[in-house]
Design a protein around this motif. Sequence first.
Motif, PDB file in Angstrom:
ATOM      1  N   LEU A   3       2.239   6.423  -7.173  1.00  0.00           N
ATOM      2  CA  LEU A   3       1.343   7.456  -7.680  1.00  0.00           C
ATOM      3  C   LEU A   3       1.943   8.849  -7.482  1.00  0.00           C
ATOM      4  CD1 LEU A   3      -2.113   6.071  -6.537  1.00  0.00           C
ATOM      5  CD2 LEU A   3      -1.203   6.182  -8.854  1.00  0.00           C
ATOM      6  N   GLY A   4       2.641   9.042  -6.375  1.00  0.00           N
ATOM      7  CA  GLY A   4       3.323  10.320  -6.154  1.00  0.00           C
ATOM      8  C   GLY A   4       4.433  10.547  -7.166  1.00  0.00           C
ATOM      9  N   ALA A  45       2.139   2.821 -10.196  1.00  0.00           N
ATOM     10  CA  ALA A  45       1.494   2.239  -9.021  1.00  0.00           C
ATOM     11  C   ALA A  45       1.782   0.740  -8.916  1.00  0.00           C
ATOM     12  CB  ALA A  45      -0.008   2.481  -9.071  1.00  0.00           C
ATOM     13  N   ILE A  85       0.838  -1.203   0.000  1.00  0.00           N
ATOM     14  CA  ILE A  85       0.000   0.000   0.000  1.00  0.00           C
ATOM     15  C   ILE A  85       0.869   1.248   0.000  1.00  0.00           C
ATOM     16  CG2 ILE A  85      -1.664   1.315   1.378  1.00  0.00           C
ATOM     17  CD1 ILE A  85      -2.796  -1.434   2.274  1.00  0.00           C
ATOM     18  N   VAL A  86       1.909   1.236   0.812  1.00  0.00           N
ATOM     19  CA  VAL A  86       2.835   2.377   0.847  1.00  0.00           C
ATOM     20  C   VAL A  86       3.526   2.546  -0.501  1.00  0.00           C
ATOM     21  CG1 VAL A  86       4.933   3.257   1.934  1.00  0.00           C
ATOM     22  CG2 VAL A  86       3.168   2.208   3.338  1.00  0.00           C
ATOM     23  N   THR A 137       2.355   1.661  -3.431  1.00  0.00           N
ATOM     24  CA  THR A 137       1.383   2.159  -4.397  1.00  0.00           C
ATOM     25  C   THR A 137       1.240   3.672  -4.286  1.00  0.00           C
ATOM     26  OG1 THR A 137       0.178   0.073  -4.311  1.00  0.00           O
ATOM     27  CG2 THR A 137      -1.004   1.985  -5.175  1.00  0.00           C
ATOM     28  N   ILE A 138       1.152   4.157  -3.071  1.00  0.00           N
ATOM     29  CA  ILE A 138       1.044   5.606  -2.855  1.00  0.00           C
ATOM     30  C   ILE A 138       2.307   6.312  -3.332  1.00  0.00           C
ATOM     31  CG2 ILE A 138       0.837   7.393  -1.080  1.00  0.00           C
ATOM     32  CD1 ILE A 138      -0.962   5.365   0.445  1.00  0.00           C
ATOM     33  N   ALA A 139       3.465   5.727  -3.060  1.00  0.00           N
ATOM     34  CA  ALA A 139       4.720   6.320  -3.526  1.00  0.00           C
ATOM     35  C   ALA A 139       4.803   6.310  -5.049  1.00  0.00           C
ATOM     36  CB  ALA A 139       5.912   5.572  -2.926  1.00  0.00           C
TER      37      ALA A 139
END
Length: 82
Positions: A22-23, A55, A15-16, A18-20
């Motif tokens: 997308l960032g 992602a 999850i972390v 994926t967020i990274a």
Amino acid sequence: MNMRLVIFSGMVMMIVGTIAGLGASKYSEKHYQCCNIGPSLDLGYSQSRDPRTYALAGAAMGFVFGSTLELVRQSAPQEAEK
């Protein structure tokens, strides 16, 4: 060795990641496009560069990193006892 904990740690890091990812996709966009040829509307800004790929790559790296880290954490005390 608790495999549920290993998989859970991998999923949390996924999850972390994926967020990274997308960032990173948002950060890699070009801020200005000049001279677009075609019927598209030029707003001066581009969209994120393929956010799905970023992602997925972040999720895969996060899962591998989280699972490996938890495996190392669980195997270290066993080696110290021997």
